[in-house]
Every structure is written in structure tokens, then in C-alpha cells.
Design an enzyme around this catalytic site. Structure first.
Site, mmCIF file in Angstrom:
data_model
loop_
_atom_site.group_PDB
_atom_site.id
_atom_site.type_symbol
_atom_site.label_atom_id
_atom_site.label_comp_id
_atom_site.label_asym_id
_atom_site.label_seq_id
_atom_site.Cartn_x
_atom_site.Cartn_y
_atom_site.Cartn_z
ATOM 1 N N CYS A 6 0.838 -1.208 0.000
ATOM 2 C CA CYS A 6 0.000 0.000 0.000
ATOM 3 C C CYS A 6 0.875 1.261 0.000
ATOM 4 O O CYS A 6 1.722 1.437 0.876
ATOM 5 C CB CYS A 6 -0.910 -0.031 1.230
ATOM 6 S SG CYS A 6 -1.754 1.521 1.557
ATOM 7 N N CYS A 9 0.547 3.332 3.267
ATOM 8 C CA CYS A 9 1.284 2.723 4.387
ATOM 9 C C CYS A 9 2.773 3.037 4.246
ATOM 10 O O CYS A 9 3.454 3.341 5.236
ATOM 11 C CB CYS A 9 1.084 1.212 4.413
ATOM 12 S SG CYS A 9 -0.480 0.674 5.131
ATOM 13 N N ASP A 32 -0.889 16.175 -1.334
ATOM 14 C CA ASP A 32 -1.250 15.328 -2.477
ATOM 15 C C ASP A 32 -0.263 15.612 -3.617
ATOM 16 O O ASP A 32 0.090 16.763 -3.877
ATOM 17 C CB ASP A 32 -2.691 15.649 -2.913
ATOM 18 C CG ASP A 32 -3.264 14.586 -3.817
ATOM 19 O OD1 ASP A 32 -4.222 13.909 -3.411
ATOM 20 O OD2 ASP A 32 -2.752 14.428 -4.952
ATOM 21 N N HIS A 48 -3.527 0.577 8.416
ATOM 22 C CA HIS A 48 -4.142 0.315 7.114
ATOM 23 C C HIS A 48 -5.622 -0.021 7.291
ATOM 24 O O HIS A 48 -5.972 -1.091 7.798
ATOM 25 C CB HIS A 48 -3.431 -0.826 6.385
ATOM 26 C CG HIS A 48 -3.971 -1.063 5.023
ATOM 27 N ND1 HIS A 48 -3.615 -0.280 3.934
ATOM 28 C CD2 HIS A 48 -4.881 -1.962 4.566
ATOM 29 C CE1 HIS A 48 -4.277 -0.699 2.872
ATOM 30 N NE2 HIS A 48 -5.049 -1.723 3.229
ATOM 31 N N ASN A 89 -13.466 9.845 -0.465
ATOM 32 C CA ASN A 89 -14.073 9.073 -1.546
ATOM 33 C C ASN A 89 -14.120 7.608 -1.132
ATOM 34 O O ASN A 89 -13.129 7.071 -0.625
ATOM 35 C CB ASN A 89 -13.254 9.225 -2.831
ATOM 36 C CG ASN A 89 -13.276 10.645 -3.359
ATOM 37 O OD1 ASN A 89 -14.311 11.300 -3.328
ATOM 38 N ND2 ASN A 89 -12.135 11.138 -3.825
ATOM 39 N N HIS A 100 -6.482 2.962 0.962
ATOM 40 C CA HIS A 100 -6.099 3.209 2.355
ATOM 41 C C HIS A 100 -6.860 4.475 2.722
ATOM 42 O O HIS A 100 -6.683 5.522 2.062
ATOM 43 C CB HIS A 100 -4.577 3.397 2.461
ATOM 44 C CG HIS A 100 -4.072 3.681 3.845
ATOM 45 N ND1 HIS A 100 -3.034 2.974 4.421
ATOM 46 C CD2 HIS A 100 -4.427 4.621 4.751
ATOM 47 C CE1 HIS A 100 -2.784 3.454 5.643
ATOM 48 N NE2 HIS A 100 -3.624 4.466 5.860
ATOM 49 N N HIS A 102 -8.416 7.804 3.397
ATOM 50 C CA HIS A 102 -7.822 9.143 3.394
ATOM 51 C C HIS A 102 -8.910 10.182 3.230
ATOM 52 O O HIS A 102 -9.898 9.952 2.530
ATOM 53 C CB HIS A 102 -6.767 9.302 2.295
ATOM 54 C CG HIS A 102 -7.243 8.909 0.930
ATOM 55 N ND1 HIS A 102 -7.352 7.591 0.521
ATOM 56 C CD2 HIS A 102 -7.654 9.659 -0.126
ATOM 57 C CE1 HIS A 102 -7.804 7.551 -0.721
ATOM 58 N NE2 HIS A 102 -8.009 8.801 -1.135
ATOM 59 N N HIS A 104 -9.346 14.121 1.909
ATOM 60 C CA HIS A 104 -8.727 15.221 1.182
ATOM 61 C C HIS A 104 -9.092 16.511 1.912
ATOM 62 O O HIS A 104 -10.278 16.800 2.111
ATOM 63 C CB HIS A 104 -9.290 15.324 -0.236
ATOM 64 C CG HIS A 104 -9.069 14.109 -1.093
ATOM 65 N ND1 HIS A 104 -8.129 14.074 -2.098
ATOM 66 C CD2 HIS A 104 -9.680 12.893 -1.114
ATOM 67 C CE1 HIS A 104 -8.170 12.885 -2.696
ATOM 68 N NE2 HIS A 104 -9.107 12.153 -2.114
HETATM 69 P P1 5GP Z 1 -8.702 9.093 -4.156
HETATM 70 O O1 5GP Z 1 -8.938 9.217 -5.627
HETATM 71 O O2 5GP Z 1 -8.406 7.654 -3.765
HETATM 72 O O3 5GP Z 1 -9.753 9.710 -3.297
HETATM 73 O O4 5GP Z 1 -7.390 9.945 -3.850
HETATM 74 C C1 5GP Z 1 -6.099 9.457 -3.937
HETATM 75 C C2 5GP Z 1 -5.192 10.664 -3.961
HETATM 76 O O5 5GP Z 1 -3.880 10.215 -3.685
HETATM 77 C C3 5GP Z 1 -5.145 11.395 -5.297
HETATM 78 O O6 5GP Z 1 -5.535 12.742 -5.106
HETATM 79 C C4 5GP Z 1 -3.693 11.251 -5.728
HETATM 80 O O7 5GP Z 1 -3.213 12.417 -6.365
HETATM 81 C C5 5GP Z 1 -2.973 10.981 -4.423
HETATM 82 N N1 5GP Z 1 -1.770 10.165 -4.548
HETATM 83 C C6 5GP Z 1 -1.666 8.972 -5.218
HETATM 84 N N2 5GP Z 1 -0.421 8.492 -5.091
HETATM 85 C C7 5GP Z 1 0.271 9.374 -4.318
HETATM 86 C C8 5GP Z 1 1.618 9.409 -3.854
HETATM 87 O O8 5GP Z 1 2.436 8.502 -4.101
HETATM 88 N N3 5GP Z 1 1.975 10.479 -3.100
HETATM 89 C C9 5GP Z 1 1.099 11.483 -2.787
HETATM 90 N N4 5GP Z 1 1.563 12.494 -2.031
HETATM 91 N N5 5GP Z 1 -0.188 11.479 -3.212
HETATM 92 C C10 5GP Z 1 -0.590 10.444 -3.980
HETATM 93 ZN ZN ZN Z 2 -2.227 1.238 3.752
#
Ligand code: 5GP
Ligand code: ZN
Length: 116
Positions: A6, A9, A32, A48, A89, A100, A102, A104
Site C-alpha cells: 500500500c 502505508c 497530495d 491500514h 471518496n 487506504h 484518506h 482530502h
Molecule cells: P482518491 O482518488 O483515492 O480519493 O485519492 C487518492 C489521492 O492520492 C489522489 O488525489 C492522488 O493524487 C494521491 N496520490 C496517489 N499516489 C500518491 C503518492 O504517491 N503520493 C502522494 N503524495 N499522493 C498520492
Molecule cells: Zn495502507
């Protein structure tokens, strides 16, 4: 607890680099990598957990920790007065791409409602 496959993680464990802005015993906040607003920070539990829908009984304190971290970061980012949004989301229709939990934290510009 920790899932070695992950990304988040690995970020929490500092195995993948990211701009970590805030850390408590339970929560990590980092920028992000593909920001959708001038302030775009992700708040994650260190453990996790796949999504909000996987939170169990007794994890209310963790949610409170996340909201408290968001409030703190909104102040340090200077968006506490202008306003901010905290979004999680869950699943395909919402566009969850990292499994995992999160939130925003978005701010620094006028946002539309409802989100697209
Ligand atoms: P989701 O679409 O799952 O709600 O949001 C995932 C978020 O994680 C996205 O906004 C994406 O830009 C961010 N993200 C994905 N991989 C990474 C990473 O390796 N590092 C960082 N800092 N953000 C990431
Ligand atoms: Zn995780």
C-alpha cells in the site's frame, strides 16, 4: 496494521518520500502529489484501513483525530478563515483510487457544489 503493498502505508512509514506536514500517534498529513487546489493535503490513519466504510465500532476517536488534524492544518495553511473542504471518496462511483482510508483537505480557492 501495515500493508507493504500500500502506497499510503509506505508514505506513513517514510519508505516513499512525500511532503509530510503533520503527524500524531494515529494520523499523518501530507501534500497530495497531484493537487486539485492550492492546498490539497491527504489525512490518513497510520493503520491500514481500506475506506471510511471499513471503520469499526470504537474508531470514532480516530475520526476525531483526523478532523482535529484537518482543523490544525487549515490554520497552518492559512485557509481557516477563507474556508476548506474535507472529503473522503469511497468506492468506484466516488473515484477512490488508493485503498487506504484518506480524507482530502482542500482549500485556497472557491469550490463548486455539488462536486463533479
Ligand atoms: P482518491 O482518488 O483515492 O480519493 O485519492 C487518492 C489521492 O492520492 C489522489 O488525489 C492522488 O493524487 C494521491 N496520490 C496517489 N499516489 C500518491 C503518492 O504517491 N503520493 C502522494 N503524495 N499522493 C498520492
Ligand atoms: Zn495502507
Amino acid at each position: 496494521m501495515y500493508d507493504s503493498s500500500c502506497i499510503f502505508c509506505q508514505i506513513a512509514a517514510r519508505e516513499i518520500s512525500s511532503e509530510i506536514l503533520h503527524e500524531t500517534d494515529s494520523v499523518v498529513g501530507f501534500r497530495d502529489s497531484n493537487p486539485k487546489a492550492p492546498t490539497h493535503i491527504l489525512l490518513i490513519p497510520k493503520d491500514h484501513i481500506v475506506s471510511v466504510s471499513d471503520l469499526g465500532d470504537g474508531q470514532g476517536a480516530l475520526l476525531a483525530d483526523i478532523v482535529q488534524a484537518a482543523t490544525h492544518l487549515a490554520k497552518t495553511e492559512g485557509i481557516d478563515v477563507s474556508g476548506w473542504r474535507l472529503v473522503a471518496n469511497v468506492g468506484p462511483d466516488a473515484g477512490q483510487s488508493v485503498f487506504h482510508l484518506h480524507f482530502h483537505l482542500l482549500g485556497g480557492r472557491q469550490m463548486a457544489w455539488p462536486p463533479g
